[in-house]
Design an enzyme around this catalytic site. Structure first.
Site, PDB file in Angstrom:
ATOM      1  N   ARG A  14       0.810  -1.223   0.000  1.00  8.79           N
ATOM      2  CA  ARG A  14       0.000   0.000   0.000  1.00  8.79           C
ATOM      3  C   ARG A  14       0.846   1.277   0.000  1.00  8.79           C
ATOM      4  O   ARG A  14       0.520   2.259  -0.659  1.00  8.79           O
ATOM      5  CB  ARG A  14      -0.936  -0.011   1.216  1.00  8.79           C
ATOM      6  CG  ARG A  14      -1.871   1.190   1.287  1.00  8.79           C
ATOM      7  CD  ARG A  14      -2.830   1.069   2.453  1.00  8.79           C
ATOM      8  NE  ARG A  14      -3.771   2.175   2.494  1.00  8.79           N
ATOM      9  CZ  ARG A  14      -4.899   2.247   1.816  1.00  8.79           C
ATOM     10  NH1 ARG A  14      -5.237   1.255   0.998  1.00  8.79           N
ATOM     11  NH2 ARG A  14      -5.713   3.280   1.921  1.00  8.79           N
ATOM     12  N   LYS A  67     -17.932  15.468   6.413  1.00 10.54           N
ATOM     13  CA  LYS A  67     -16.785  15.176   7.273  1.00 10.54           C
ATOM     14  C   LYS A  67     -15.435  15.464   6.619  1.00 10.54           C
ATOM     15  O   LYS A  67     -15.216  15.140   5.455  1.00 10.54           O
ATOM     16  CB  LYS A  67     -16.825  13.717   7.727  1.00 10.54           C
ATOM     17  CG  LYS A  67     -17.989  13.384   8.634  1.00 10.54           C
ATOM     18  CD  LYS A  67     -17.943  11.938   9.070  1.00 10.54           C
ATOM     19  CE  LYS A  67     -16.814  11.725  10.066  1.00 10.54           C
ATOM     20  NZ  LYS A  67     -16.690  10.306  10.445  1.00 10.54           N
ATOM     21  N   VAL A  68     -14.555  16.081   7.410  1.00  7.02           N
ATOM     22  CA  VAL A  68     -13.136  16.207   7.071  1.00  7.02           C
ATOM     23  C   VAL A  68     -12.388  15.498   8.192  1.00  7.02           C
ATOM     24  O   VAL A  68     -12.203  16.029   9.277  1.00  7.02           O
ATOM     25  CB  VAL A  68     -12.692  17.683   6.976  1.00  7.02           C
ATOM     26  CG1 VAL A  68     -11.196  17.752   6.651  1.00  7.02           C
ATOM     27  CG2 VAL A  68     -13.515  18.423   5.938  1.00  7.02           C
ATOM     28  N   GLN A  98      32.560 -12.247  18.176  1.00  6.51           N
ATOM     29  CA  GLN A  98      32.473 -12.335  16.718  1.00  6.51           C
ATOM     30  C   GLN A  98      31.613 -11.206  16.153  1.00  6.51           C
ATOM     31  O   GLN A  98      31.823 -10.768  15.023  1.00  6.51           O
ATOM     32  CB  GLN A  98      31.880 -13.682  16.290  1.00  6.51           C
ATOM     33  CG  GLN A  98      31.866 -13.866  14.778  1.00  6.51           C
ATOM     34  CD  GLN A  98      31.382 -15.241  14.361  1.00  6.51           C
ATOM     35  OE1 GLN A  98      30.240 -15.410  13.966  1.00  6.51           O
ATOM     36  NE2 GLN A  98      32.263 -16.234  14.469  1.00  6.51           N
ATOM     37  N   SER A 136     -16.316  10.368   4.537  1.00  4.44           N
ATOM     38  CA  SER A 136     -17.182   9.283   5.001  1.00  4.44           C
ATOM     39  C   SER A 136     -17.956   8.747   3.811  1.00  4.44           C
ATOM     40  O   SER A 136     -18.282   9.491   2.881  1.00  4.44           O
ATOM     41  CB  SER A 136     -18.145   9.796   6.071  1.00  4.44           C
ATOM     42  OG  SER A 136     -19.179   8.870   6.300  1.00  4.44           O
ATOM     43  N   HIS A 142      -6.073  17.502  32.351  1.00  4.94           N
ATOM     44  CA  HIS A 142      -7.040  16.439  32.675  1.00  4.94           C
ATOM     45  C   HIS A 142      -8.291  16.558  31.813  1.00  4.94           C
ATOM     46  O   HIS A 142      -9.377  16.137  32.211  1.00  4.94           O
ATOM     47  CB  HIS A 142      -7.432  16.479  34.161  1.00  4.94           C
ATOM     48  CG  HIS A 142      -6.264  16.475  35.097  1.00  4.94           C
ATOM     49  ND1 HIS A 142      -5.592  15.330  35.434  1.00  4.94           N
ATOM     50  CD2 HIS A 142      -5.647  17.494  35.743  1.00  4.94           C
ATOM     51  CE1 HIS A 142      -4.611  15.639  36.263  1.00  4.94           C
ATOM     52  NE2 HIS A 142      -4.604  16.945  36.452  1.00  4.94           N
TER      53      HIS A 142
END
Length: 464
Positions: A17, A296-297, A242, A290, A166
């Site tokens: 790929r 959507k990005v 070695q 999507s 947090h």
């Protein structure tokens, strides 16, 4: 397009790929590259033997020309022939030696691989390939990352930015300073990487020059080996079994592991900033976020980078622990492991390229950041209680804790709280003037200092 041309039959995504993206790394991590470098080391050793006094009779001009040509022209046919010989001998380094004897046909073929064990050739070959990768690929890519981050830090140096500890709202920073945090961490490891000197060994079957010394007992083999390795840009390991102990490999793996972890932190934080709306990412032309939700990005560059960094680190951990161990003089279990060094580094390289791609599409959502800060006056509890400490108010921390903790506080609430304090009017004026968007401490100065450090390191690279 055929399956073969598309790498659709490759088992590893490094060669399948992502094969096109990582094509340049085959120069360092492929079987072809390893065979080429083994032959190169053998040829350079051959030249060093010929240059040495009181050893073999000098090679003829015709021999020297053949060696020179072989050094500068290693072909695919050469590789195929080595693999044919290996198929017969079942020994890869010996196959290189036999190939060179066959190809060069020197007046004294016995000089080829004289007194060496396979690991003399192997440790130098692998190390030179790693060294070349570091110098020609890894350091330039890290420089690109530092330049990219420097551009972002400089542009966003004074842009107020919401902070989270947090996962909860915390004292503000600037976007530039938050980027500078990652820059400072990367620079520390970058400096270590630049300073790192790899070592090598050239001392025979059990590290004592025994065969060499038996043939030429009056020759200074220690000095010869040290000089040979230094000419290759390596430090000399005088005492080995070695095999060379690979401690500097482990040191290198640890640097890459740390760099991976820093970039992993960067990926995850950018992902969270995008989720929170503090940053925004431009979509690629023609890309789909999507299969069903057109709006959507997705932050896929940072997600891909994260996954590849985790694969790289798992392999680097194994390499670190495995390759620094050997049963007595040597066992063969490290041989197949060493062939995966390129896999570990390729996943790291791929991850960094994905991060760079993602960073090039990121912008600060400045209006949203300012809006969130302006709507979070409770963040002023920290500077208010700290100033009240100077004014000798009794336990101002508890006072502000009772006033703000877990509550929704407005600007009017803050003003009312300040009005009832038993402090001088000028102190009240100072407290009322506090604004969350301005409460950034010395973030700008910190960012400038890190930027200067980055520029200094990058100038070293520009000067070669």
């Amino acid at each position: 397009m055929s399956l073969k041309a598309d790498h659709g039959l490759a088992i590893s995504p490094v060669d399948g790929r992502y094969g096109q993206k990582l094509k340049s790394l085959s120069e360092y991590f492929s079987e072809y590259a390893l065979m080429r470098m083994r032959c190169m080391v053998e040829l350079q050793y051959l030249e060093a033997l010929d240059d040495a006094d009181n050893l073999f009779p000098k090679l003829s001009e015709a021999d020297i020309k053949k060696i020179h040509l072989a050094k500068h022209k290693f072909t695919e046919d050469d590789y195929v022939r080595i693999k044919e010989i290996e198929g017969q001998l079942h020994h890869d380094v010996k196959a290189c030696e036999v190939f060179l004897r066959e190809k060069l046909r020197l007046s004294n073929n016995n000089m080829i691989h004289f007194g060496l064990t396979s690991e003399d050739v192997n440790n130098i070959s692998y190390t030179l390939l790693i060294k070349e990768y570091v110098e020609k690929q890894q350091i330039p890519m890290l420089e690109r990352l530092l330049r990219q981050l420097s551009t972002m830090a400089e542009r966003w140096m004074a842009v107020p930015f919401p902070s989270r500890t947090h996962g909860q709202k915390a004292s503000p920073s600037t976007a530039g300073k938050e980027i500078a945090v990652y820059m400072a961490r990367i620079i520390r490891q970058f400096k270590r990487l630049r300073r790192l000197r790899f070592v090598g060994k050239l001392n025979g079957a059990t590290g004592n020059y025994s065969a060499m010394y038996a043939a030429f007992p009056d020759f200074d083999w220690i000095y010869f080996s040290c000089s040979f390795l230094e000419r290759l840009g390596l430090l000399y390991n005088i005492s080995t079994t070695q095999i060379e102990g690979h401690d500097t490999w482990a040191e290198y793996f640890s640097i890459v592991n740390l760099l991976n972890n820093i970039i992993l932190d960067l990926d995850r934080d950018i992902w969270l900033y995008l989720t929170l709306g503090y940053m925004k990412e431009s979509g690629e032309e023609g890309a789909v976020g999507s299969s069903t939700m057109p709006h959507k990005v997705n932050p896929i560059r940072f997600e891909n980078s994260e996954g590849n960094l985790e694969i790289s680190n798992s392999l680097l951990d194994m390499l670190f622990n495995k390759l620094t161990h050997s049963r007595m003089q040597r066992d063969l279990s490290n041989s197949t492991v060493m062939r995966n060094i390129g896999v570990a580094l390729s996943h790291s390289h791929l991850a960094l390229s994905e991060t760079l791609n993602g960073l090039s599409k990121i912008e600060i959502n400045e209006s949203y950041c300012l809006s969130e800060l302006d709507n979070s006056p409770e963040l002023l509890a920290e500077p208010i209680q700290t100033i009240l400490r100077v004014e000798n108010i009794d336990d101002p921390y508890s006072l502000l804790k009772e006033f703000t903790r877990g509550k929704r506080i407005s600007d009017k609430d803050i003003t009312a709280f300040i009005d009832q304090l038993d402090v001088a009017p000028e102190v009240k004026d100072r407290l009322r003037a506090l604004k969350t968007r301005d409460y950034i401490g010395q973030a700008v100065e910190i960012c400038k200092l890190v930027l200067e450090d980055a520029k200094s390191e990058l100038r070293k690279g520009d000067m070669g």
